[in-house]
Design a protein around this motif. Sequence first.
Motif, PDB file in Angstrom:
ATOM      1  N   GLY A 124      74.482  -1.220 -18.914  1.00 37.35           N
ATOM      2  CA  GLY A 124      73.762  -1.584 -19.986  1.00 37.35           C
ATOM      3  C   GLY A 124      72.645  -2.793 -19.982  1.00 37.35           C
ATOM      4  N   MET A 125      73.480  -3.716 -19.057  1.00 36.23           N
ATOM      5  CA  MET A 125      72.385  -5.090 -18.876  1.00 36.23           C
ATOM      6  C   MET A 125      71.300  -4.419 -17.999  1.00 36.23           C
ATOM      7  SD  MET A 125      75.261  -8.049 -17.844  1.00 36.23           S
ATOM      8  CE  MET A 125      76.223  -7.403 -16.534  1.00 36.23           C
ATOM      9  N   ARG A 128      69.677  -1.835 -18.220  1.00 36.45           N
ATOM     10  CA  ARG A 128      68.474  -1.079 -19.426  1.00 36.45           C
ATOM     11  C   ARG A 128      67.987  -2.284 -20.127  1.00 36.45           C
ATOM     12  NH1 ARG A 128      72.209   4.220 -20.321  1.00 36.45           N
ATOM     13  NH2 ARG A 128      71.158   5.544 -18.820  1.00 36.45           N
ATOM     14  N   GLY A 129      68.745  -3.271 -20.394  1.00 36.15           N
ATOM     15  CA  GLY A 129      68.235  -4.256 -21.293  1.00 36.15           C
ATOM     16  C   GLY A 129      67.156  -5.172 -20.523  1.00 36.15           C
ATOM     17  N   ALA A 130      67.670  -5.560 -19.490  1.00 35.46           N
ATOM     18  CA  ALA A 130      66.743  -6.376 -18.524  1.00 35.46           C
ATOM     19  C   ALA A 130      65.512  -5.666 -18.220  1.00 35.46           C
ATOM     20  CB  ALA A 130      67.511  -6.598 -17.110  1.00 35.46           C
ATOM     21  N   LEU A 170      63.868  -3.666 -20.124  1.00 39.21           N
ATOM     22  CA  LEU A 170      62.987  -3.670 -21.414  1.00 39.21           C
ATOM     23  C   LEU A 170      62.484  -4.891 -21.166  1.00 39.21           C
ATOM     24  CD1 LEU A 170      65.228  -1.707 -24.056  1.00 39.21           C
ATOM     25  CD2 LEU A 170      63.050  -1.093 -23.027  1.00 39.21           C
ATOM     26  N   GLU A 171      63.123  -6.167 -21.086  1.00 32.91           N
ATOM     27  CA  GLU A 171      62.556  -7.360 -21.115  1.00 32.91           C
ATOM     28  C   GLU A 171      61.469  -7.642 -19.946  1.00 32.91           C
ATOM     29  OE1 GLU A 171      65.681 -10.538 -21.154  1.00 32.91           O
ATOM     30  OE2 GLU A 171      66.682  -9.790 -22.719  1.00 32.91           O
ATOM     31  N   GLY A 179      64.673   0.838 -15.712  1.00 37.16           N
ATOM     32  CA  GLY A 179      65.654   1.227 -16.913  1.00 37.16           C
ATOM     33  C   GLY A 179      66.450   2.324 -16.645  1.00 37.16           C
TER      34      GLY A 179
END
Length: 250
Positions: free
Chosen positions: A164-165, A167-169, A171-172, A238
């Motif tokens: 999860g981290m 995928r979030g990173a 995107l950022e 991601g």
Amino acid sequence: MSLRGKSVFVTGANSGIGLATALRFAEEGANVAIFSRRAGANAEACALIEAKGVEAYSFAGDVGDEDAVREAVAATVRAWGGLHYAFNAAGAAQSVTPLTELSLDEYETLMSANARGTFLSMKYEILAIRASGGGAICNCASAAGLIPSAFQVAYAGAKFAVVGMTRGAALECAKDGVRVNVVCPGATTGEMWVDFARKHPDRAALALAKHPMNRVGEKEEVAAAVLFLCRDATFTTGHAFPVDGGRTTG
């Protein structure tokens, strides 16, 4: 594409998948900094890396220690003028224990080594890679981060967090030239699997039976996937990339 002149930062790099990946990057010409807890094993790993004709630096520390991670990444940048790639392989395995019997201390140890350590590593790697003009990070989760495992709930939870981290990173950082992906190995040669199979032969046999290719993966096969995601897969970010002999397919 040669990686000569590039630098890579690898956690958990004095054994197993981490060391295999550090050596693969070195074979491609990259200078390699390793960050792991055991100073003696780190020195041995650096000797193997330098035998590939590149430079290596060793930093002894815990990935759950923010100050240690920050300084190791900063020292890597000072040594080679920047950071281009990172592989976060540090982690810890869980004993085969029902959730209701798992101690809070073991839970917190697992979350620190696997989830907190990945978070802290990415925090400082992203800053360094962005300042160096872009590059890529690959995290190491597990097939257990895609399919839950009974009696290893905390480990699975930590690895789900890593996915999860990631995928979030991704995107950022997508617009900053920093790609972030994660490999999800199945049963793979290395200290962690050997120790698990020795302590729990019945469960190891059951785990192996769930791999359609009917064998344990080689750590070098995971290293090849990491190199691909970092160097070659330039339009991929991601992504959770299983390296599991088909374990998560069905």
